[in-house]
Every structure is written in C-alpha cells, then in structure tokens.
Motif scaffolding. Structure first.
Motif, PDB file in Angstrom:
ATOM      1  N   LEU A  95       0.846  -1.201   0.000  1.00 17.28           N
ATOM      2  CA  LEU A  95       0.000   0.000   0.000  1.00 17.28           C
ATOM      3  C   LEU A  95       0.878   1.247   0.000  1.00 17.28           C
ATOM      4  CD1 LEU A  95      -2.743  -1.133   2.521  1.00 17.28           C
ATOM      5  CD2 LEU A  95      -2.991  -0.773   0.066  1.00 17.28           C
ATOM      6  N   MET A  96       1.968   1.182   0.797  1.00 19.77           N
ATOM      7  CA  MET A  96       2.863   2.331   0.836  1.00 19.77           C
ATOM      8  C   MET A  96       3.510   2.539  -0.525  1.00 19.77           C
ATOM      9  SD  MET A  96       5.639   3.248   3.710  1.00 19.77           S
ATOM     10  CE  MET A  96       7.148   2.539   3.177  1.00 19.77           C
ATOM     11  N   LEU A  97       3.856   1.442  -1.173  1.00 19.69           N
ATOM     12  CA  LEU A  97       4.495   1.551  -2.489  1.00 19.69           C
ATOM     13  C   LEU A  97       3.581   2.280  -3.471  1.00 19.69           C
ATOM     14  CD1 LEU A  97       6.814   0.822  -4.385  1.00 19.69           C
ATOM     15  CD2 LEU A  97       5.666  -1.342  -4.849  1.00 19.69           C
ATOM     16  N   VAL A  98       2.294   1.945  -3.417  1.00 16.38           N
ATOM     17  CA  VAL A  98       1.345   2.593  -4.317  1.00 16.38           C
ATOM     18  C   VAL A  98       1.339   4.106  -4.070  1.00 16.38           C
ATOM     19  CG1 VAL A  98      -1.089   2.792  -4.941  1.00 16.38           C
ATOM     20  CG2 VAL A  98      -0.081   0.534  -4.545  1.00 16.38           C
ATOM     21  N   SER A  99       1.263   4.484  -2.791  1.00 15.92           N
ATOM     22  CA  SER A  99       1.271   5.912  -2.462  1.00 15.92           C
ATOM     23  C   SER A  99       2.567   6.574  -2.892  1.00 15.92           C
ATOM     24  CB  SER A  99       1.090   6.104  -0.957  1.00 15.92           C
ATOM     25  OG  SER A  99      -0.205   5.751  -0.566  1.00 15.92           O
ATOM     26  N   LEU A 100       3.649   5.817  -2.739  1.00 12.28           N
ATOM     27  CA  LEU A 100       4.959   6.329  -3.106  1.00 12.28           C
ATOM     28  C   LEU A 100       5.007   6.670  -4.594  1.00 12.28           C
ATOM     29  CD1 LEU A 100       7.377   6.451  -1.184  1.00 12.28           C
ATOM     30  CD2 LEU A 100       8.205   4.357  -2.209  1.00 12.28           C
ATOM     31  N   MET A 152       8.855  -8.255  -4.631  1.00  8.90           N
ATOM     32  CA  MET A 152       9.791  -7.168  -4.896  1.00  8.90           C
ATOM     33  C   MET A 152       9.876  -6.887  -6.393  1.00  8.90           C
ATOM     34  SD  MET A 152      11.197  -5.811  -2.212  1.00  8.90           S
ATOM     35  CE  MET A 152      12.835  -5.209  -2.551  1.00  8.90           C
ATOM     36  N   VAL A 153       9.989  -7.965  -7.138  1.00  7.08           N
ATOM     37  CA  VAL A 153      10.095  -7.824  -8.589  1.00  7.08           C
ATOM     38  C   VAL A 153       8.855  -7.114  -9.123  1.00  7.08           C
ATOM     39  CG1 VAL A 153      10.096  -9.091 -10.771  1.00  7.08           C
ATOM     40  CG2 VAL A 153      11.621  -9.789  -8.904  1.00  7.08           C
ATOM     41  N   LEU A 154       7.724  -7.582  -8.589  1.00  7.10           N
ATOM     42  CA  LEU A 154       6.462  -6.971  -8.996  1.00  7.10           C
ATOM     43  C   LEU A 154       6.499  -5.469  -8.740  1.00  7.10           C
ATOM     44  CD1 LEU A 154       4.134  -8.913  -9.931  1.00  7.10           C
ATOM     45  CD2 LEU A 154       2.898  -8.104  -7.911  1.00  7.10           C
ATOM     46  N   GLY A 155       6.982  -5.119  -7.581  1.00  4.53           N
ATOM     47  CA  GLY A 155       7.056  -3.707  -7.219  1.00  4.53           C
ATOM     48  C   GLY A 155       7.896  -2.926  -8.204  1.00  4.53           C
ATOM     49  N   VAL A 156       9.056  -3.489  -8.495  1.00  2.00           N
ATOM     50  CA  VAL A 156       9.964  -2.791  -9.407  1.00  2.00           C
ATOM     51  C   VAL A 156       9.334  -2.650 -10.789  1.00  2.00           C
ATOM     52  CG1 VAL A 156      12.214  -2.896 -10.527  1.00  2.00           C
ATOM     53  CG2 VAL A 156      11.998  -3.526  -8.116  1.00  2.00           C
ATOM     54  N   VAL A 157       8.654  -3.721 -11.218  1.00  2.00           N
ATOM     55  CA  VAL A 157       8.008  -3.677 -12.532  1.00  2.00           C
ATOM     56  C   VAL A 157       6.964  -2.565 -12.572  1.00  2.00           C
ATOM     57  CG1 VAL A 157       6.435  -4.926 -14.080  1.00  2.00           C
ATOM     58  CG2 VAL A 157       8.422  -6.096 -13.073  1.00  2.00           C
ATOM     59  N   VAL A 158       6.176  -2.489 -11.475  1.00  2.00           N
ATOM     60  CA  VAL A 158       5.143  -1.459 -11.427  1.00  2.00           C
ATOM     61  C   VAL A 158       5.779  -0.081 -11.544  1.00  2.00           C
ATOM     62  CG1 VAL A 158       3.402  -0.378  -9.961  1.00  2.00           C
ATOM     63  CG2 VAL A 158       3.525  -2.872 -10.116  1.00  2.00           C
ATOM     64  N   ILE A 159       6.836   0.121 -10.768  1.00  2.00           N
ATOM     65  CA  ILE A 159       7.501   1.422 -10.808  1.00  2.00           C
ATOM     66  C   ILE A 159       8.028   1.709 -12.216  1.00  2.00           C
ATOM     67  CG2 ILE A 159       9.481   2.773  -9.989  1.00  2.00           C
ATOM     68  CD1 ILE A 159       9.219   1.339  -7.349  1.00  2.00           C
ATOM     69  N   GLY A 160       8.686   0.702 -12.742  1.00  2.00           N
ATOM     70  CA  GLY A 160       9.257   0.861 -14.069  1.00  2.00           C
ATOM     71  C   GLY A 160       8.185   1.211 -15.095  1.00  2.00           C
ATOM     72  N   ALA A 161       7.068   0.491 -15.006  1.00  2.00           N
ATOM     73  CA  ALA A 161       5.992   0.716 -15.964  1.00  2.00           C
ATOM     74  C   ALA A 161       5.481   2.138 -15.858  1.00  2.00           C
ATOM     75  CB  ALA A 161       4.857  -0.286 -15.697  1.00  2.00           C
ATOM     76  N   ILE A 162       5.257   2.566 -14.612  1.00  2.00           N
ATOM     77  CA  ILE A 162       4.721   3.920 -14.439  1.00  2.00           C
ATOM     78  C   ILE A 162       5.726   4.960 -14.932  1.00  2.00           C
ATOM     79  CG2 ILE A 162       4.084   5.631 -12.688  1.00  2.00           C
ATOM     80  CD1 ILE A 162       2.635   3.439 -11.241  1.00  2.00           C
ATOM     81  N   ALA A 163       6.978   4.707 -14.568  1.00  2.00           N
ATOM     82  CA  ALA A 163       8.018   5.642 -15.015  1.00  2.00           C
ATOM     83  C   ALA A 163       8.017   5.726 -16.533  1.00  2.00           C
ATOM     84  CB  ALA A 163       9.380   5.185 -14.494  1.00  2.00           C
ATOM     85  N   ALA A 164       7.876   4.574 -17.150  1.00  2.00           N
ATOM     86  CA  ALA A 164       7.882   4.538 -18.612  1.00  2.00           C
ATOM     87  C   ALA A 164       6.694   5.317 -19.176  1.00  2.00           C
ATOM     88  CB  ALA A 164       7.835   3.082 -19.099  1.00  2.00           C
ATOM     89  N   ILE A 165       5.507   5.060 -18.573  1.00  2.00           N
ATOM     90  CA  ILE A 165       4.297   5.729 -19.053  1.00  2.00           C
ATOM     91  C   ILE A 165       4.436   7.241 -18.901  1.00  2.00           C
ATOM     92  CG2 ILE A 165       1.829   6.067 -18.639  1.00  2.00           C
ATOM     93  CD1 ILE A 165       1.887   3.067 -17.645  1.00  2.00           C
ATOM     94  N   VAL A 166       4.880   7.653 -17.674  1.00  2.00           N
ATOM     95  CA  VAL A 166       5.022   9.079 -17.421  1.00  2.00           C
ATOM     96  C   VAL A 166       6.051   9.681 -18.363  1.00  2.00           C
ATOM     97  CG1 VAL A 166       5.697  10.795 -15.711  1.00  2.00           C
ATOM     98  CG2 VAL A 166       4.289   8.859 -15.025  1.00  2.00           C
ATOM     99  N   GLY A 167       7.120   8.920 -18.542  1.00  2.00           N
ATOM    100  CA  GLY A 167       8.184   9.402 -19.422  1.00  2.00           C
ATOM    101  C   GLY A 167       7.684   9.602 -20.842  1.00  2.00           C
ATOM    102  N   MET A 168       6.788   8.695 -21.288  1.00  2.00           N
ATOM    103  CA  MET A 168       6.288   8.790 -22.650  1.00  2.00           C
ATOM    104  C   MET A 168       5.316   9.959 -22.786  1.00  2.00           C
ATOM    105  SD  MET A 168       5.708   4.929 -24.084  1.00  2.00           S
ATOM    106  CE  MET A 168       4.987   4.244 -22.628  1.00  2.00           C
ATOM    107  N   ALA A 169       4.591  10.230 -21.728  1.00  2.00           N
ATOM    108  CA  ALA A 169       3.537  11.229 -21.818  1.00  2.00           C
ATOM    109  C   ALA A 169       4.066  12.650 -22.021  1.00  2.00           C
ATOM    110  CB  ALA A 169       2.697  11.227 -20.541  1.00  2.00           C
TER     111      ALA A 169
END
Lengths: 510, 623
Positions: A182-187, B606-623
């Motif tokens: 949940l924190m990660l999402v907010s982050l 953890m991997v999932l987390g990183v993927v999510v971040i990466g994906a969002i970063a990519a999307i934001v970067g593209m926008a």
C-alpha cells in the motif's frame, strides 16, 4: 571529541561488514562467533554514541551528518542519509540494544533450527537496516529498507522461535507486505505528482514537502502510508500479528522487533505523514485518535487476560503504541516530544521486560505464568530487576517512561481533553497488568520445579541488563538528555504543519 | 544549612541505594546505616528549621532550584525544593517519627532474614515522602506521591511468601493508582488553564481563575487525596495494608504517607478557596470517612485493623478540616501532627504486644496485659488518652479546634465530628480494655513479656509527644501564626462557644468511653467473636461492604470482560479485520513443507514492485 566522519554510512557498513565476516568465518566455534558479533555491535554502538556527541543541538539545519550518493538518477532517487533529533535517538536506541540483545540472549540461538552463526549474521544485518531506515532522507530508500528488513526478521522469528514460529513468522510477513505494498502505491503516486509539478520525478524528502497536493489526493496517498505504519507500530485493529510474532520469537529478537523495528511505524508518522499530508492528517485525525484510545485500553485489557508472559508484554506494547500515536496526532509540542521520548523509553523498558522474562523462561522451560510463582524467594535479584522493568512499563515516576507518558497525556489534554481523560484509564490498567504478573510469578512459596530450575542472575545476564536499567533510571530524572535533542526537531515539525500549542486559557499567563 | 536541603532527600536515598545494591555484604550493618541516614536527615531538618526561625515570617519561603527536569514548549518543570513553614513541619514529622521507627525496627525485625532489605525500603520511603512534601511543583510532588506508593507496596508485601500480603500490596497500589489519575488530571487541568504546574504560580493564577476551572481541579485533587489517604470511596486498601510489618503500619499507614492527601489539599488552598463546591465535596468525603472508619473500628478483633479503621477516621477529621477553608487548614495540619505522635505510638505499642504474644493480633486472646507489659501499657495509654481527646493530651487540642471550626461551617458538620468523637471513645476504650484490662485470655504457650529497650524507648518518646505535643504546638510553637503565611488562617465565627462546646464534647466522649468500658472490661470477653450479632455489627465487621462492592462492580465484570476480549481478539479481530487468518494458515502450511518458498514469494513481490515502478516511469516518461 570532535570527529567528522561519514557516521551514517559507517553505521550501516560496520554491522554489514560484521555480518559478512561472521558469515565467511570457518573453523570457529559458537562462542567465537558470538564474541565477534558482540565486537562488531559494540563498535557500532560506540560510533553511534560518538555521532550523538557530535550532533549539534543548536544547529538550524533540519538534518545533520548528511551524505548523498548517486543511486538511480532515472527515478530521481539517491542514496541520501541524514538524521534529525528523532532519528538520531532511535539509531542510538538500536545501536545500544543490539549488543545488549546479543549478550543477554547468548544461549537462545542454541539448539534451534537455525545455527548460531545465522543468528548473529541476521541480527547484524537487521541492525544495519535499522540504521538505514531511520537515516534515509530519500523516501524510496526508506521504502527499500522498510521492506528489506522484513527478510532477516522473518528468518529470525521463523527459524529461532517457538513451536508456532512458522505461523507467526508468515503472519508477520504477510501483514508487513500488505502494508508495504500500500505504501508503495502511495509512493508511486507521490512520484507521479512530483513529476507533474517539478518536471522531473523525485523521491527526495525535502523536495516532496514543496508539493501542492489537493485534499482528496492527499487522503488516498495518506492512507497507503498510514496503514503501513499502523501495521508496523501496531495500532488497533492491525495489531494481531504482534502477540504471535513477539510470543514466538526469541526474547532477543522480540526486543529488536517490538523495541526498535515497530518504532519505524511511529517514526514514519512524524517524518512522513505530518509534513507530506497535513490536510489528510486533519481529515483523519478523529478516526486515528479513536483508534489510539481503543488500542490503549484494549491492549491493556488483553494484557491482563494473558497467561503467556511474552504475549502479555506484546499486548502492553499495543497499549503503549496507542499512547505514542495519540501524542503524535495531538499536534502539540508536548504530545510530539513526549511521543518521541516515549519511543526511546518504550524501547528500553520493553527490552528489560523481554530479556528478563527470557532469563526466567530459559530457566524454567515455560512461557506460562502459572508455571512460576515464588521466584522472589529463590532469585531475589532476578525478581527485583523484573519488578523494575515492570515499574518502568507502568510508567512509575522516577522511571523514564513516566515523563514521556505524562507529556503525551498533557499534550493531548491541552487540545483534546476528553480523549486524554479516557487515556488515563490506561494508567490504572497498566498497574493491574504488571502487578498481577509480578504477583503470580514472583510471590508466594516457590514450587519444587521453580526451586530446582530458577537460579539467580548470572554475571553475563547482569552485565547485559545493567545498562538498560541504568538508562531507564537516568532518563527518569534527566529526560532533557533526549528532549534537548528532540525538541528542535519537533518545533520544526510544528511549524511545518502549521500547528501551535494552545495558550493557557486563564490566569496571568494568558 | 538551607542550601544543603537536598541532603534531606539524598541521605535516605543513598542509604536505600547502598543497601539494595550492596546486597548480602551489607547485612551486618545495614540496619545501622539505614537508621543513621534517617537520623542524618532529621539533623539537616532541625538545622534548616533553626535557620528558618531566625527569619521573619515573610522571608521563610526558600526555593532551591536543583535542575531543569522537563522542558518542552511552555511546559517547564524544575526539580526544585520549596522550604517553608508547611514543608519543614512535615520534614520534621517524617524524619523524626521515621527515625524513631527505624530504631524500633532494629529490635522488631531482629530475627527477620531480610532485615537489611526492610531498612532499604524504609529509607526509600523516607526519601520519597520527603520529595512529596519538599517539591515546589505538582509534577515533582507526583514523583514522591507514587514513590511512597512504591515503598508502601514493597513493605506491605514484605513477607512476599504470604499470598495475602502479596494481594494486599497489589491492591494498595492499584487502588492508589485510581487516585493518581486524579492527580494526573489536576496537573493537566492546571497546565491547560494556567500554563504552569508550580505551587507559587498556580496559587497566583488561581486568584483570577474561573470557579469552574478551580472546581474541576479541586475535585481531581480530592480524588488523589482519597486514594492516598484511604478516604471513601477508595478506603478499602488500608485495612488490608495491615499485612505489612507493624513498624510499617505505624510509619506509612498511620503517621505519614496516608496524611499526604491532607497535605495536598492544604498546599492547594488557593484553588479550594475559590471553589465552594469542591470544598463541600471535601467536607462530605471527610465526614463520611470519619464515621465509617470509626464504625469499622468498633467491630475489629484484630488490633491492627482496629487501629487502621481509627486511622481512616482520624484522617477523615483532617480532610474535613481542610475542607473548611482558612478556619480549618491550620487545625487539620495540627491534628495531622498530633495524630502522627499518638497513632504511631499506639501502632508501635500494638507491635510490642504482638511481639510478646507470638504475633497474635486477635484481641480476644489478650486481656490483663498491663501486668505483663507495663511500659507498653503506659505508652499505649497516653496515646489512648490523646486520641479520645482528654485534656491536656495532644489530641484534645487539635480535635477540639476542628470540631469548633466544623460548627462554624454548619451544625450538621459539627454534629458529625461530635458523633465521631463519641464512637472514637467507644472503640478505643474497647481496644484498651480488651488488651490491657479484664481477665487474661492468653493462649497456651504464650508468655507475654515486655519488649527490648530499642522498641520501648521510641514508644516512650512518642508517648511524650502524645501527652505534651498538643500544648507545645499550640502555646509554645504558636502553630496558627506559624502556618498562617503558607495556608492562611481565619478565626472561626459562629457556632457554639468553647465554654459550651468543650463540656459537651467531653460528655459525649465520656459516654462513649463508659459504654466501651462496661462492655469490654466489666464483662467477660468471649474467645470467639459472637455470631448472633446485629446486621450493623456484621456490616462493620465486613468493613461496611467496601470490598464486596468493589468485587461485584469492578473485579468480576472486569475479569469477565478481559476473558471475553481475549477470545474476541483471537477469533474475531484477527480474522475479520484482514481476512488473512485462513490464508495465513494455508500459506504457513505450504511454507512448512517448502522452507525456501518464502524467499521466492518475497522476491516475486519485490520484482512486482519494481516492474510497477518501471511501468509507471515509462508511461510518465512517454507522456
């Protein structure tokens, strides 16, 4: 001594190096492994004390001993460290407790599923990560430590704990991961907003404070952080993992878990929730205060009802975390400073309770209150120190915990009188849960089993517990040692969130 | 010497520390060190008094600032001592009576294997009690307040192997904690209203405070006083506290600690002076307790419990006295000091009797002891004459003044104090008669004998106080004008004149004493307490059902509540809140089979987390 060193990275590096060193050791017996572990933890403690001595209480900068290293520039995150008054004292708490725990729990890692070497390695790794989590000034770095610390703790509970250790360890892990996600999402949300407003996304704690976030968005982001912290701290109703985890873990690991690790939650509330989401804090404050009050009373009542000493101590902590969070959300300097001091005091008094309970449990081979009785007669010193630890937990004046508990109550009362009055019920219940336990374990005629198994404190045990008790007493009479460090940080937090202390309502001091 | 006043506390505190940390090594001389520390503190007290006497009344208050204890925002609490006429009076009472009781205990505890620990706790008590009366603010007072509670807890439960002692100790602490909540609330109210918690500043601010604020503070302080001073409805712990060794009962549960509530109210006089409702509450509580304690005293066969009931009752007088305002403060404190002499003396006398009777406390097994224990008889007798108020003994002067002040408040208040005086005469005569007169009802193998000198000398000194203390304080020390600068004093107006009141009081006392004498000295006292007694006697024997009430209203429902909550927490909160209880079970079962499974699942997260971040970063970067 005026030494300018990269204290924080050293404080992370030394225990890490110690862990690697112990891990690579070959042909050494268990005692040597433990001695090396204690050695590294003592160096860390000395260094932490040195850092505290060099901390400038009158300085105007928010963070001291700042270090910044490039990490993932693409994500706007860096390996940024620094301490304010609160994180300084928490790092000091961790650095002092680790050697105490290693010495006090000398034997507790023997005859377990894991080896002594693993135990020492994991404890040192945990220490390094505790320093990291308190020292991080980059929110993403904080998150990484916040999650990573679960790994050594999970193994410490699962491989060195009691009969239901696997269950307790997994429960601890699942709760924490849910909170962490949940924190990660907010982050991520924060990062996206920073990207919109600054042009480049950042996780820098200083920069994030400049974000302009509207109320509803703040509320959603707040919830992600808050639930993670409320699980960690833990607040009612997110507490049920704690009695299982602390009950099953070895007394040493339980000390680190409840005494230090759980403080990440309350620390996070002050460090992240208050400055980053002030509107959301206002919005949710009534609910949180109710949660705190329920936790104070509920935790105390459950402690009274326990038959297992370690679970009892765990429930007292649920009550105490209610007090800490109450002080934080009261938004007064007394409440916030009291809560910060409470974190330190609770760390030491819980350590004393868990460790001395551990001495008793390892002798008698049982965690259950009913298996004791009459201990004062066969081991008066053990009984005396346990009583002192108990008095600290019930916040007797003269003990450090009294000052912090009273500051929290007073700080709450000036803004929210009714919640403060309700919280005072906790004062009475604390006397009950501690003294009932003392009566049942210490007084009366000892049974034959108690007579034959429970002996007096050993030299090693005395050596481990003396500093903890000394700190409890010294801070009882000289709490300014901590408050002088914490107060400037709290003043800044108050300014940051735009809160001021209520003025006296009448009299000449108006 | 004033500058060294911190020694008052430091000496006994050091004594306690040395004896507790020194362990068995100090067994041989521990009792001597403890006594020396108490005497040393008394010496410092006397020296301080002499210096104070040399000053004019207005200059006698000295504040000794030691260090800043708590400073957060505007919450500023120093560790500072306030030396004035009120605190020094208490200092001398505490260290004076305290030292006598230390000396007495050398003999009384001679055969106890833990005598050193006993002296350590006594020293701890003296130190805490001195903090209580010397503090210049309510927070530091709180330290002494709970500190004496701790010493009381340790000493009531001193014979820790006795389950009854352990239970009584815990009960005393917990009931006192209920009172302590009152003190906490009072301090919070003061800080919220006035921004300060020091006596001087609170008193100054009280002058312009609203009646409502003062009333709430006054009621909160009264709750605190009820706990510490065993006043209704928090009285029940004191009778059980008699489980402690008798010197403890004399010092803590008669002469000093239990009077702390009186001190607290007198110290906070500025608050009460503007809060009539709170004052009335104080009077009502004092009145109820003074009658209640006296009634309980009439039915006890246990000599210590009889005295404990009496203590409740006498403190009731003091509480009532301080409730009366400036007409009563001085006399309540006067009675507090004379009571300290005669009640401590009588408790030590009771201890001396027990010493000669194989620790039997049942007065039905006593009788005619005046022949076997002449000194104990004589000293106890002086205390007896003092407490029932026979002129010129100490209690007469102080109690008489309270009765007169009570009549100036209202006839009802006055009558309550008169009735109390009558019952006091009855139960004390009963105790005197059952113990020292009538026929010897000693059990087999009991050979009463007088106690050693170390015990009788303190008793003799206290009996001198019981005899002359009242006159000395009233006519030589001029207690009204001595205390007036601190608590204020007004002459009582209205109510009957002394020339009427004194004869009436003495007549009532004589009637009460006569009834007690006829029933317990003239008639045979049965060895077993009669069972066919009135409901009043039954009620008095059951302490007027105080414990029955507590058990029915608090204890049993509380136990039921905690048991239910334990069930709820294990079954409901754990399950419902997160819905993972079942999941945890399944996952745990899985992991037990594959211990390494966890690392994989964590890595996945953890991997999932990183993927999510990466994906969002990519999307934001593209926008």
């Amino acid at each position: 001594m005026n030494l300018s060193l990269p204290y924080l990275s050293l404080l992370i590096a030394i225990p890490t190096f110690g862990a690697v060193f112990v891990g690579l050791l070959r042909n050494s017996n268990e005692d040597q492994v433990r001695k090396i572990g204690v050695f590294f933890s003592l160096i860390t403690a000395v260094l932490a004390i040195l850092m505290a001595v060099n901390y400038d209480q009158s300085a105007n900068n928010v963070m001291q001993f700042v270090e910044t290293y490039t990490w993932i520039p693409a994500l706007g995150t860096s390996f940024a460290l620094g301490v304010d008054g609160i994180s300084l004292t928490l790092i000091l708490l961790a650095a002092i407790l680790v050697p105490v725990v290693l010495i006090a729990g000398w034997k507790e890692s023997e005859g377990q599923r894991g080896s002594v070497r693993q135990y020492v390695v994991l404890t040192l790794v945990t220490e390094a990560m505790m320093v990291g989590v308190f020292a991080a000034t980059d929110v993403f770095l904080f998150y990484v430590f916040f999650e990573a610390i679960l790994i050594p703790m999970y193994i410490l509970i699962g491989r060195f704990g009691g009969a239901r250790a696997s269950y307790a360890a997994v429960k601890f892990l699942l709760y924490s991961i849910v909170g962490g996600l949940l924190m990660l999402v907010s982050l991520i949300g924060l990062w996206v907003i920073s990207k919109e407003q600054f042009g480049a996304g950042t996780f820098d704690w200083f920069a994030l404070q400049d974000l302009q976030i509207d109320g509803p968005t703040q509320n959603w982001l707040f919830l992600g952080f808050f639930i993670a912290f409320a699980i960690k701290a833990p607040l009612f109703p997110f507490h049920t993992w704690l009695p299982d985890a602390a009950g099953e873990a070895t007394p040493g690991s339980a000390t680190l878990l409840v005494g230090v690790l759980d403080k990440i939650g309350t620390f996070g509330m002050i460090r992240y929730l208050l400055p980053l989401f002030p509107l959301a804090v206002d919005y949710f404050r009534p609910v949180i205060i109710v949660m705190c009050l329920v936790g104070i009373i509920y935790g105390a009542l459950l402690a009274i009802g326990q038959s297992d000493i370690k679970r009892l101590i765990a429930y007292t902590s649920v009550s105490h975390f209610g007090f800490i969070a109450l002080g934080i959300f009261a938004y007064t300097s007394q409440g916030l400073s009291g809560a910060s001091l409470y974190m330190i005091n609770h760390g030491f008094s819980t350590a004393a309770l868990f460790l001395i309970a551990g001495f008793m449990i390892s002798r008698r081979g049982s965690r259950y209150i009913e298996d004791f009785g009459g201990v004062a007669k066969v081991a008066p010193l053990l009984a005396g120190t346990f009583l002192l630890a108990g008095l600290s937990s019930l916040a007797l004046p003269g003990m450090s915990s009294f000052v912090s508990e009273f500051l929290v109550l007073t700080g709450t009362f000036t803004r929210y009188p009714v919640p403060a009055i309700i919280a005072t019920i906790g004062i009475v219940l604390a006397a009950l849960y501690i003294l009932l336990m003392i009566q049942r374990t210490m007084t009366g005629e000892p049974s034959d089993e108690v007579r034959s198994t429970v002996g007096e404190l050993t030299t090693r045990e005395k050596f481990a517990i003396t500093p903890v008790i000394a700190i409890i007493l010294v801070l009882g009479f000289f709490p300014q040692i901590v408050l002088n460090v914490v107060n400037p940080t709290i003043e800044r937090v108050m300014i940051l969130v735009g809160a001021t202390d209520p003025l006296p309502t009448q009299g000449d001091n108006k | 010497m004033t500058a060294y006043a911190w020694l008052l506390v430091a000496l006994p505190l050091a004594g306690a520390a040395v004896l507790l940390l020194g362990g068995k090594r100090t067994n041989a001389w521990g009792h001597l060190l403890g006594t020396a520390m108490s005497l040393g503190s008394f010496g410092v007290g006397v020296a301080t008094l002499i210096e104070m006497l040399a000053k004019t009344a207005e200059e006698r208050e000295t504040i000794i600032h030691l260090w800043d204890w708590i400073v957060v925002g505007t919450f500023h609490v120093p560790v500072a001592l306030q030396l004035d006429q009120l605190s020094i009076s208490f200092v001398l009472l505490i260290t004076g009576v305290g030292s006598l009781i230390h000396i007495y205990s050398i003999g009384y505890m001679a055969h106890d294997e833990n005598r050193r620990k006993f002296f350590a706790y006594l020293n701890l008590f003296i130190a805490a009690m001195l903090v209580l009366v010397l503090a210049n603010n309510y927070m530091l007072l709180y330290v002494g307040w709970e500190g004496v509670g701790l010493a009381s807890y340790l000493l009531i439960g001193f014979w820790i192997h006795k389950p009854s002692a352990a239970t009584a100790a815990k009960k005393a602490f917990v009931v006192n904690r209920v009172g302590d909540v009152g003190l906490s609330l009072a301090v919070m109210l003061m800080f919220t209203a006035f921004g300060t918690v020091t006596f001087g500043e609170v008193n100054a601010a009280a002058e312009s405070a609203s009646t409502q604020t003062a009333t709430w503070i006054g009621l909160a302080l009264l709750l605190a006083a009820c706990g510490k001073s065993a006043q209704f409805p928090l009285q029940s712990w004191l009778l059980d506290a008699m489980e402690g060794p008798t010197p403890v009962s004399a010092l803590i549960h008669a002469a000093t600690m239990v009077t702390a509530g009186v001190y607290l109210i007198a110290r906070s006089h500025a608050i009460y002076d503007i809060a009539p409702i709170a004052q009335t509450a104080v009077i009502v509580i004092g009145g109820i307790t003074l009658i209640m304690g006296a009634i309980i005293g009439t039915a006890k066969d246990d000599i210590k419990k009889g005295l404990a009931g009496s203590t409740m009752s006498q403190i009731g007088y003091m509480i009532l006295g301080v409730g009366l305002g400036p007409v009563g403060y001085v006399f309540a404190l006067f009675h507090l000091i004379t009571h300290g002499f005669f009640k401590a003396g009588m408790f030590l006398g009771a201890g001396s009797v027990m010493h000669g009777m194989h620790d039997d406390v049942n007065m039905r097994h006593y009788g005619n002891l005046r022949t076997a224990m002449k000194i104990t008889y004589a000293t106890f007798g002086m205390g007896f004459l003092a407490i029932i108020g026979i002129p010129p003994f100490a209690g007469f002067w102080s109690k008489d003044e309270i009765i007169r002040a009570a009549f100036s408040h209202s006839p009802l208040t006055g009558i309550v104090t008169l009735i109390g005086a009558g019952i006091t005469a009855f139960y004390m005569t009963r105790m005197m008669a059952m113990t020292f007169f009538g026929t010897a009802r000693w059990q087999d193998d009991v050979h009463p004998h007088e106690s050693p000198k170390s015990m009788t000398i303190p008793m003799m000194i206290l009996s001198i106080g019981s005899a002359f203390g009242g006159m000395l304080l009233l006519f030589v020390a001029n207690i009204e004008s001595w205390l007036e600068p601190v608590v204020g004093f007004e002459h009582a107006h209205g109510g009957p004149d002394s020339s009427v009141l004194i004869p009436v009081t003495l007549t009532i006392v004589a009637i009460g004493a006569m009834m007690g004498w006829v029933q317990y000295a003239k008639r045979e006292v049965p060895l077993l307490a009669p069972t066919d007694v009135s409901i009043f006697t039954k009620a008095a024997r059951a302490d007027l059902y105080g414990d029955t009430f507590n058990e029915a209203v608090f204890m049993r429902p509380g136990q039921y509540l905690t048991r239910s909550l334990v069930y709820v927490d294990n079954k409901v909160v754990d399950g419902v809140v997160n819905g993972t209880a079942g999941l945890v079970g399944v996952v745990a079962a899985q992991l037990r089979r594959t211990q390494t499974g966890f690392v994989r699942s964590y890595a996945l997260v953890m991997v999932l987390g990183v993927v999510v971040i990466g994906a969002i970063a990519a999307i934001v970067g593209m926008a």
